[in-house]
Design a protein around this motif. Structure first.
Motif, mmCIF file in Angstrom:
data_model
loop_
_atom_site.group_PDB
_atom_site.id
_atom_site.type_symbol
_atom_site.label_atom_id
_atom_site.label_comp_id
_atom_site.label_asym_id
_atom_site.label_seq_id
_atom_site.Cartn_x
_atom_site.Cartn_y
_atom_site.Cartn_z
ATOM 1 N N ARG A 2 -10.055 3.737 -9.895
ATOM 2 C CA ARG A 2 -10.141 3.746 -8.441
ATOM 3 C C ARG A 2 -10.879 2.518 -7.935
ATOM 4 O O ARG A 2 -10.532 1.953 -6.888
ATOM 5 N N GLU A 3 -11.904 2.092 -8.674
ATOM 6 C CA GLU A 3 -12.655 0.911 -8.251
ATOM 7 C C GLU A 3 -11.759 -0.326 -8.225
ATOM 8 O O GLU A 3 -11.861 -1.164 -7.323
ATOM 9 N N ILE A 4 -10.898 -0.440 -9.216
ATOM 10 C CA ILE A 4 -9.971 -1.584 -9.261
ATOM 11 C C ILE A 4 -9.007 -1.525 -8.077
ATOM 12 O O ILE A 4 -8.738 -2.537 -7.424
ATOM 13 N N PHE A 5 -8.497 -0.336 -7.805
ATOM 14 C CA PHE A 5 -7.570 -0.159 -6.684
ATOM 15 C C PHE A 5 -8.243 -0.509 -5.358
ATOM 16 O O PHE A 5 -7.677 -1.212 -4.519
ATOM 17 N N ASP A 6 -9.483 -0.041 -5.171
ATOM 18 C CA ASP A 6 -10.219 -0.353 -3.946
ATOM 19 C C ASP A 6 -10.440 -1.859 -3.808
ATOM 20 O O ASP A 6 -10.347 -2.419 -2.710
ATOM 21 N N ARG A 62 2.203 -8.470 -4.209
ATOM 22 C CA ARG A 62 1.090 -7.622 -4.628
ATOM 23 C C ARG A 62 1.172 -6.240 -3.996
ATOM 24 O O ARG A 62 0.799 -5.240 -4.613
ATOM 25 N N CYS A 63 1.644 -6.171 -2.751
ATOM 26 C CA CYS A 63 1.835 -4.859 -2.121
ATOM 27 C C CYS A 63 2.877 -4.033 -2.871
ATOM 28 O O CYS A 63 2.694 -2.830 -3.097
ATOM 29 N N VAL A 64 3.961 -4.673 -3.262
ATOM 30 C CA VAL A 64 5.010 -3.963 -4.012
ATOM 31 C C VAL A 64 4.455 -3.477 -5.341
ATOM 32 O O VAL A 64 4.716 -2.339 -5.772
ATOM 33 N N GLN A 70 0.385 2.393 -8.298
ATOM 34 C CA GLN A 70 -0.584 3.385 -7.851
ATOM 35 C C GLN A 70 0.049 4.594 -7.151
ATOM 36 O O GLN A 70 -0.584 5.633 -7.041
ATOM 37 N N GLN A 71 1.259 4.432 -6.627
ATOM 38 C CA GLN A 71 1.914 5.495 -5.864
ATOM 39 C C GLN A 71 0.951 6.102 -4.837
ATOM 40 O O GLN A 71 0.672 7.308 -4.856
ATOM 41 N N PRO A 72 0.416 5.258 -3.939
ATOM 42 C CA PRO A 72 -0.630 5.715 -3.014
ATOM 43 C C PRO A 72 -0.094 6.684 -1.969
ATOM 44 O O PRO A 72 1.104 6.706 -1.655
ATOM 45 N N VAL A 73 -0.995 7.481 -1.423
ATOM 46 C CA VAL A 73 -0.655 8.420 -0.352
ATOM 47 C C VAL A 73 -1.702 8.276 0.753
ATOM 48 O O VAL A 73 -2.722 7.608 0.596
ATOM 49 N N ALA A 74 -1.416 8.923 1.902
ATOM 50 C CA ALA A 74 -2.363 9.012 3.023
ATOM 51 C C ALA A 74 -2.861 7.630 3.440
ATOM 52 O O ALA A 74 -2.079 6.707 3.637
ATOM 53 N N THR A 75 -4.187 7.477 3.554
ATOM 54 C CA THR A 75 -4.780 6.250 4.093
ATOM 55 C C THR A 75 -4.411 5.027 3.271
ATOM 56 O O THR A 75 -4.115 3.959 3.814
ATOM 57 N N ILE A 80 -1.416 -0.313 2.738
ATOM 58 C CA ILE A 80 -0.467 -1.206 2.061
ATOM 59 C C ILE A 80 0.747 -1.492 2.946
ATOM 60 O O ILE A 80 1.155 -2.656 3.086
ATOM 61 N N ILE A 81 1.315 -0.460 3.549
ATOM 62 C CA ILE A 81 2.489 -0.671 4.404
ATOM 63 C C ILE A 81 2.123 -1.508 5.618
ATOM 64 O O ILE A 81 2.865 -2.422 6.007
ATOM 65 N N SER A 82 0.956 -1.231 6.205
ATOM 66 C CA SER A 82 0.527 -2.021 7.359
ATOM 67 C C SER A 82 0.285 -3.473 6.965
ATOM 68 O O SER A 82 0.589 -4.390 7.735
#
Length: 218
Positions: A2-6, A62-64, A70-75, A80-82
């Motif tokens: 999670r730290e890497i993702f953040d 990088r967004c792709v 990560q297959q992110p959800v919610a916030t 990423i989309i924004s």
């Protein structure tokens, strides 16, 4: 993990700020080149647009990758989309600045903006530079009061855009057909700076509040 993702999400935000800074410089320099018939400055804007395009491509990639890994959800997904949409708008603003600079280069050594509409374009240039400056601050701080200011500058650009047409149709216009084309296209470029600024402001509002309000161009 999670730290890497953040950290990667934080880097996206920093890259958007850097990209907005380059766009600010491009808009400011393109306007100066247009109003002063500065060929060297126009050439520099045209050349520097390559760097803005490269930043956009890198951010997209990088967004792709983040979406795939990560297959992110919610916030996180909203961020990423924004980021993708904001980068696209910034890239387009860089293209518009290049178009302004190319017009200045084509007309050199003559000015591309003739005297009857010069004051209108000075107003548009000042508003466009403010939009670009406020975008840098908005992306840095996510202060929604800055978004409100962006929308006011967009209104001013819309009014100036309309005024440029009125100046050509009031019966006193003596410009050539080429000058009519230049003024019409340049006014459209400047009007679009405001539209893209509002689009970015909408997406920052969405990130901050989680609510989408369709009150301008997407």
């Amino acid at each position: 993990m999670r730290e890497i993702f953040d950290a990667e999400l934080t880097q996206l935000g920093e890259d958007l700020v850097a990209m907005a800074g380059r766009v600010h410089t491009a808009i400011q320099s393109a306007g100066q080149a247009l109003l002063t018939a500065d060929l060297a400055l126009a050439e520099s804007v045209i050349a520097d647009d390559i760097a803005i395009d490269a930043l956009n491509r890198d951010l997209d990639e990088r967004c792709v990758m983040l979406l795939a890994r990560q297959q992110p959800v919610a916030t996180d997904l909203r961020v990423i989309i924004s980021s993708l949409r904001i980068a696209s708008s910034l890239e387009r603003m860089g293209d518009l600045a290049r178009h302004v600079a190319q017009t200045a280069r084509r007309r050199y050594p003559d000015p591309a903006v003739v005297e009857p509409v010069r004051a209108i374009f000075e107003t548009m240039d000042q508003a466009a530079v403010r939009v670009a400056d406020r975008l840098v601050r908005l992306l840095t701080t996510r202060d929604l009061s800055i978004a409100d200011s962006l929308e006011r500058d967009d209104d001013l650009l819309d009014e100036a855009h309309a005024a440029s047409f009125a100046a050509q149709l009031d019966g006193t216009w003596t410009g050539t057909p080429q000058q009519i084309v230049d003024v019409t296209l340049l006014a459209r470029y400047y009007e679009r700076f405001g539209d893209h600024g509002v689009s970015i402001a909408q997406r920052i509002r969405y990130l901050v509040t989680g609510e989408w309000v369709e009150d301008g161009p997407a």
